[in-house]
Design a protein around this motif. Structure first.
Motif, PDB file in Angstrom:
ATOM      1  N   GLN A 179       0.829  -1.199   0.000  1.00 42.78           N
ATOM      2  CA  GLN A 179       0.000   0.000   0.000  1.00 42.78           C
ATOM      3  C   GLN A 179       0.863   1.248   0.000  1.00 42.78           C
ATOM      4  O   GLN A 179       0.552   2.238  -0.675  1.00 42.78           O
ATOM      5  CB  GLN A 179      -0.933  -0.010   1.218  1.00 42.78           C
ATOM      6  N   LEU A 211       2.043   1.700  -3.501  1.00 42.90           N
ATOM      7  CA  LEU A 211       0.976   2.226  -4.358  1.00 42.90           C
ATOM      8  C   LEU A 211       0.725   3.705  -4.068  1.00 42.90           C
ATOM      9  O   LEU A 211       0.561   4.509  -4.989  1.00 42.90           O
ATOM     10  CB  LEU A 211      -0.310   1.425  -4.149  1.00 42.90           C
ATOM     11  N   ASP A 212       0.685   4.044  -2.776  1.00 42.43           N
ATOM     12  CA  ASP A 212       0.490   5.457  -2.403  1.00 42.43           C
ATOM     13  C   ASP A 212       1.606   6.325  -2.963  1.00 42.43           C
ATOM     14  O   ASP A 212       1.355   7.421  -3.478  1.00 42.43           O
ATOM     15  CB  ASP A 212       0.442   5.595  -0.872  1.00 42.43           C
ATOM     16  N   PHE A 234       1.142   6.695  -6.822  1.00 43.12           N
ATOM     17  CA  PHE A 234       0.122   7.665  -7.205  1.00 43.12           C
ATOM     18  C   PHE A 234       0.523   9.086  -6.824  1.00 43.12           C
ATOM     19  O   PHE A 234       0.176  10.042  -7.515  1.00 43.12           O
ATOM     20  CB  PHE A 234      -1.226   7.298  -6.577  1.00 43.12           C
ATOM     21  N   ARG A 269      -7.668   9.814 -10.071  1.00 42.33           N
ATOM     22  CA  ARG A 269      -8.476   9.266  -8.978  1.00 42.33           C
ATOM     23  C   ARG A 269      -9.181   7.982  -9.409  1.00 42.33           C
ATOM     24  O   ARG A 269      -9.278   7.007  -8.646  1.00 42.33           O
ATOM     25  CB  ARG A 269      -9.511  10.307  -8.517  1.00 42.33           C
ATOM     26  N   GLU A 304      -6.889   5.126  -9.305  1.00 44.75           N
ATOM     27  CA  GLU A 304      -6.654   4.642  -7.948  1.00 44.75           C
ATOM     28  C   GLU A 304      -7.742   3.688  -7.473  1.00 44.75           C
ATOM     29  O   GLU A 304      -7.537   2.936  -6.530  1.00 44.75           O
ATOM     30  CB  GLU A 304      -6.555   5.823  -6.983  1.00 44.75           C
ATOM     31  N   THR A 305      -8.905   3.723  -8.121  1.00 47.63           N
ATOM     32  CA  THR A 305     -10.003   2.844  -7.716  1.00 47.63           C
ATOM     33  C   THR A 305     -10.285   1.783  -8.778  1.00 47.63           C
ATOM     34  O   THR A 305     -10.074   0.590  -8.552  1.00 47.63           O
ATOM     35  CB  THR A 305     -11.275   3.660  -7.449  1.00 47.63           C
ATOM     36  N   LEU A 331      -7.109  -0.189  -9.993  1.00 46.02           N
ATOM     37  CA  LEU A 331      -6.208  -0.680  -8.950  1.00 46.02           C
ATOM     38  C   LEU A 331      -5.921  -2.178  -9.053  1.00 46.02           C
ATOM     39  O   LEU A 331      -4.763  -2.599  -8.910  1.00 46.02           O
ATOM     40  CB  LEU A 331      -6.774  -0.338  -7.570  1.00 46.02           C
ATOM     41  N   ILE A 345      -3.394  -2.674 -11.745  1.00 52.11           N
ATOM     42  CA  ILE A 345      -2.086  -2.141 -11.336  1.00 52.11           C
ATOM     43  C   ILE A 345      -1.415  -3.100 -10.357  1.00 52.11           C
ATOM     44  O   ILE A 345      -0.213  -3.373 -10.459  1.00 52.11           O
ATOM     45  CB  ILE A 345      -2.252  -0.746 -10.697  1.00 52.11           C
ATOM     46  N   ARG A 346      -2.201  -3.650  -9.405  1.00 48.94           N
ATOM     47  CA  ARG A 346      -1.637  -4.607  -8.449  1.00 48.94           C
ATOM     48  C   ARG A 346      -1.122  -5.857  -9.148  1.00 48.94           C
ATOM     49  O   ARG A 346      -0.059  -6.370  -8.823  1.00 48.94           O
ATOM     50  CB  ARG A 346      -2.712  -4.997  -7.433  1.00 48.94           C
ATOM     51  N   ASN A 386      -1.592 -12.052  -5.642  1.00 53.57           N
ATOM     52  CA  ASN A 386      -2.851 -11.405  -5.258  1.00 53.57           C
ATOM     53  C   ASN A 386      -3.886 -12.459  -4.905  1.00 53.57           C
ATOM     54  O   ASN A 386      -4.625 -12.349  -3.933  1.00 53.57           O
ATOM     55  CB  ASN A 386      -3.384 -10.533  -6.401  1.00 53.57           C
TER      56      ASN A 386
END
Length: 230
Positions: A92, A95-96, A99, A205, A208-209, A212, A215-216, A225
């Motif tokens: 996380q 990822l943060d 972004f 944004r 990011e949702t 995601l 991206i993961r 995952n």
């Protein structure tokens, strides 16, 4: 009438010896039988006690083994959960950071005017195809009006070639996007009731949702995952 001869002392002594030997022999045989029976009973009782003690030891060992196994499972689960949480936390954070860096680079997109014009054309076309209206308005940064007008011309031509329809696009100069916006446009349709926010901030944004999971999977791999979600 027969005569009863009295036995001599020697004869009486001999008979007594015989009787004594016979009684002694019977006593020895009886004692041997008792000993054999006692040994058998001892062996049976010993075997019974051994089985009982063995069962008791097995039960105690099984109980201790189960306790040790459960303790091991709890420890393994605790370590696994801590490791998983640390890994998820690290992911996380990555990822943060990703972004955040992307957000910091948004303003640089507008520096390349040719590239920015092409990006704006794509954002405008996306709104045109979604609305399918013959008249729409755009909101953009005031500093972008010149390049937005060029993008509008490009978008109108491509829309016409793809759909065969003309569309009138106007810039809403009364309500421009904030000066600190990173760029992009907002497409207004439905008589002002529909607002498709295609600004750079909003598109990031959405990444990011909505994007995601992809991206993961790209960063960490689909198998890992799946492993953490199972």
């Amino acid at each position: 009438m027969s005569q009863v001869h009295a036995m001599s002392d020697d004869q009486v002594s001999a008979e007594l010896k015989k009787m004594t030997a016979f009684i002694r022999q019977e006593a020895l045989e009886k004692a041997n039988e008792i000993q054999i029976k006692a040994d058998e009973e001892f062996a049976i009782e010993k075997s019974k006690l051994v089985r009982q003690e063995t069962a008791s030891i097995d039960t105690a060992y099984e109980k201790k083994f189960k306790q040790a196994s459960m303790s091991q499972q709890i420890t393994r689960s605790t370590v696994s959960n801590k490791t998983r949480l640390r890994l998820l936390s690290a992911r996380q954070e990555l990822l943060d950071k990703l972004f955040e860096e992307a957000r910091g680079k948004l303003p640089t997109v507008t520096k390349d005017k040719k590239k920015y014009q092409e990006v704006l054309k794509g954002l405008i076309l996306e709104g045109l195809y979604a609305l399918s209206e013959n008249k729409i308005q755009l909101r953009a940064r005031a500093s972008d009006y010149d390049i937005v007008k060029k993008s509008i011309d490009d978008a109108q031509k491509e829309y016409k070639s793809k759909t065969g329809s003309d569309v009138k696009i106007e810039i809403d100069e009364k309500e421009p996007l904030p000066k600190d916006s990173a760029g992009g446009v907002s497409i207004i349709g439905g008589g002002g009731k529909i607002d498709i926010n295609n600004t750079f901030e909003e598109r990031l944004r959405l990444l990011e949702t909505d994007a995601l999971p992809t991206i993961r999977a790209t960063l960490f791999g689909e198998n890992e995952n799946r492993k953490f979600h199972d």
